[in-house]
Design a protein around this motif. Structure first.
Motif, PDB file in Angstrom:
ATOM      1  N   MET A   1       0.816  -1.216  -0.127  1.00 11.76           N
ATOM      2  CA  MET A   1       0.006  -0.074   0.120  1.00 11.76           C
ATOM      3  C   MET A   1       0.881   1.022  -0.036  1.00 11.76           C
ATOM      4  O   MET A   1       1.967   1.277   0.862  1.00 11.76           O
ATOM      5  N   LEU A   2       0.632   2.265  -0.801  1.00  9.01           N
ATOM      6  CA  LEU A   2       1.518   3.523  -1.139  1.00  9.01           C
ATOM      7  C   LEU A   2       0.575   4.466  -0.587  1.00  9.01           C
ATOM      8  O   LEU A   2      -0.402   4.843  -1.218  1.00  9.01           O
ATOM      9  N   HIS A  17      -1.278  -4.918  -6.023  1.00 12.26           N
ATOM     10  CA  HIS A  17      -1.379  -6.377  -5.740  1.00 12.26           C
ATOM     11  C   HIS A  17      -0.355  -6.929  -6.797  1.00 12.26           C
ATOM     12  O   HIS A  17      -0.451  -6.778  -7.912  1.00 12.26           O
ATOM     13  N   PHE A  18       0.556  -7.981  -6.679  1.00  9.69           N
ATOM     14  CA  PHE A  18       1.307  -8.556  -7.278  1.00  9.69           C
ATOM     15  C   PHE A  18       1.195 -10.064  -7.355  1.00  9.69           C
ATOM     16  O   PHE A  18       0.874 -10.456  -6.149  1.00  9.69           O
ATOM     17  N   SER A  23      10.748  -8.318  -6.576  1.00  6.11           N
ATOM     18  CA  SER A  23      12.280  -8.383  -6.583  1.00  6.11           C
ATOM     19  C   SER A  23      12.803  -7.086  -5.789  1.00  6.11           C
ATOM     20  O   SER A  23      12.005  -6.127  -5.993  1.00  6.11           O
ATOM     21  N   ALA A  24      13.957  -7.104  -5.555  1.00  5.80           N
ATOM     22  CA  ALA A  24      14.520  -5.966  -4.756  1.00  5.80           C
ATOM     23  C   ALA A  24      14.672  -4.955  -5.698  1.00  5.80           C
ATOM     24  O   ALA A  24      14.427  -3.510  -5.257  1.00  5.80           O
TER      25      ALA A  24
END
Length: 146
Positions: A1-2, A17-18, A23-24
């Motif tokens: 959440m942003l 949502h992914f 990944s980093a």
């Protein structure tokens, strides 16, 4: 959440949502973009659609001042439309109204479309709010029954 903006009452955010864990590198990219998104959000100007919606917004006080089911029939409802509103205000569903009046579901939907146009409501929830709100705030003796 942003989180884009937050205050004592409201908080604007975007939730992503992914399908798979990120990944980093993607995480770092999001971390770099979020502050810019938050600044842009904070300085946004009202858009064309929002401006038009705000312009057409009705005054809620005027809605409560004129009860839909009042004796004066301010919305100029037909007898059938008035009966539909009356039954809805008593807690019946649209299907219940159809059964009570012995009419088909499409006929109820047609009456509801006409009622929405005449009462300047956009959906059943708004209509019910106006019907129930004016009943509780208005004079119950002023209602006429069809």
């Amino acid at each position: 959440m942003l989180v884009l903006a937050s205050g004592p009452v409201n908080r604007d955010h975007i939730e992503l949502h992914f399908h798979e864990p990120i990944s980093a590198r993607v995480h770092a990219t999001l971390a770099a973009v979020v502050p810019t998104m938050a600044r842009t959000w904070a300085t946004r100007q009202i858009g064309v659609v929002a401006r038009e919606a705000a312009h057409q917004r009705r005054d809620p006080a005027s809605d409560e001042a004129t009860p839909i089911l009042g004796a004066a029939n301010p919305a100029r409802l037909s007898r059938a439309e008035y009966r539909v509103c009356l039954l809805l205000s008593r807690g019946l569903s649209a299907q219940g109204v159809a059964e009570e009046l012995g009419i088909s579901d499409p006929t109820v939907r047609s009456h509801l479309r006409n009622i929405y146009a005449k009462t300047q409501t956009g959906n059943l929830a708004e209509l019910l709010f106006r019907l129930i709100g004016t009943q509780k705030n208005g004079n119950p003796g002023s209602l006429r029954y069809a």
